[in-house]
Design an enzyme around this catalytic site. Structure first.
Site, mmCIF file in Angstrom:
data_model
loop_
_atom_site.group_PDB
_atom_site.id
_atom_site.type_symbol
_atom_site.label_atom_id
_atom_site.label_comp_id
_atom_site.label_asym_id
_atom_site.label_seq_id
_atom_site.Cartn_x
_atom_site.Cartn_y
_atom_site.Cartn_z
ATOM 1 N N CYS B 106 0.845 -1.199 0.000
ATOM 2 C CA CYS B 106 0.000 0.000 0.000
ATOM 3 C C CYS B 106 0.883 1.254 0.000
ATOM 4 C CB CYS B 106 -0.975 -0.066 1.180
ATOM 5 S SG CYS B 106 -2.373 1.044 1.045
HETATM 6 CU CU LIG Z 1 -3.631 1.494 2.669
#
Ligand SMILES: [Cu+]
Lengths: 190, 190
Positions: B106
């Site tokens: 991420c």
């Molecule tokens: Cu994230």
């Protein structure tokens, strides 16, 4: 106003299922309470099925409001604790009678089976508790997420994003909302 | 002996990414420590990106062992806190120099970009930090999980199961182990 959700969990609930439900519903703009079952105090975290320690927002017996959905994550022995809890049974009965959504994933559909809410209904679960659902009169499905009336069921950690998105879609009044899918799936990289 | 993993998180880390990494690695038989960065004490839970409160097993500055992998979940401001932490930088440097795996999902690949570990490497991330990786000299990929040498990167909550399974495969010495996939994916209903 914002729709609302009550997610119930206990020691031994599946931490991925618990957290995916809470997080995805909050991303969807649902006011979401994570409430503990069976703990003596909300000062201490619950210990989930793989040892992750998660704090409830409050104990379940403090939740007197009517929520738009009650969500039950799976994992053992968490699902059995939810099944045997008088507080959980009371919350499910109250929300079912008010026509609110009831959603259960993985092993947690055993709670609904025990309460005779799956009789003649299409439902799914983790394969390990399939026979419990069949014995309770469910029409068993192997679909990843199943909605029949106000009952939503799903299969496990790997289907939990879809389960939470289905709940968000149903709360938005559109069972397959392209807007909800776009808003949630894209930033999560589903 | 069991392989070992150190998962680092901070206030504002993505709770789904944090919990999926810990849970899937424990399911894979990896001895996994969840350590907090920036908290004054492990008595209090960290508050993750969508408000879920999770307890660390210990603070990161107590982690003096050499683990087989260091895992960085994303979410903001958690990833920025990890990036700016001297303790995290020290742990990453030590494990990278020992040839151990470093895995980031991420927004967390910004930690590796800042430390110049992605120069000339294939890597991915959440799309929101793509330019940071490119500016740090990474060969940017849109694949869901990317392994280049000892660095594993991935895109977001929706790719986190695959990310954790890739880590487990790599720890087993087989980057695409059918046994690991079978043992993990099937019970999780992926
Ligand atoms: Cu994230």
């Amino acid at each position: 106003s914002m729709p609302s959700a009550l997610v119930l969990f206990a020691d031994g609930s599946e931490e991925m299922e618990t957290v995916i439900c809470v997080d995805v519903l909050r991303r969807a703009g649902v006011e979401t309470i994570l409430a503990s079952v069976g703990a003596t105090s909300s000062e201490h975290p619950l210990i989930c099925s793989r040892g992750v320690r998660i704090h409830a927002d409050c104990p379940a017996h403090h939740c007197h409001d009517l929520y738009d959905v009650v969500v039950l994550p799976g994992g053992q022995p968490g699902a059995t604790t939810l099944r045997d809890s008088k507080i959980v049974q009371k919350l499910i009965t109250k929300h079912n009678e008010a026509g609110k959504l009831i959603a259960a994933v993985c092993a947690a559909p055993i709670v609904l089976a025990q309460m005779c809410l799956l009789k003649g209904r299409n439902a799914t679960s983790h394969p390990s508790v399939e026979s419990t659902l069949v014995e309770a009169g469910a029409t068993y499905s192997q679909n990843r997420v199943v909605k029949d009336g106000n009952i939503i069921t799903s299969r496990g950690p790997g289907t939990c994003f879809e389960f939470a998105i289905q709940i968000a879609c149903s709360l938005s009044g559109d069972d397959n909302s392209a807007d909800v899918h776009e808003a949630l799936a894209k930033p999560m990289m589903l």
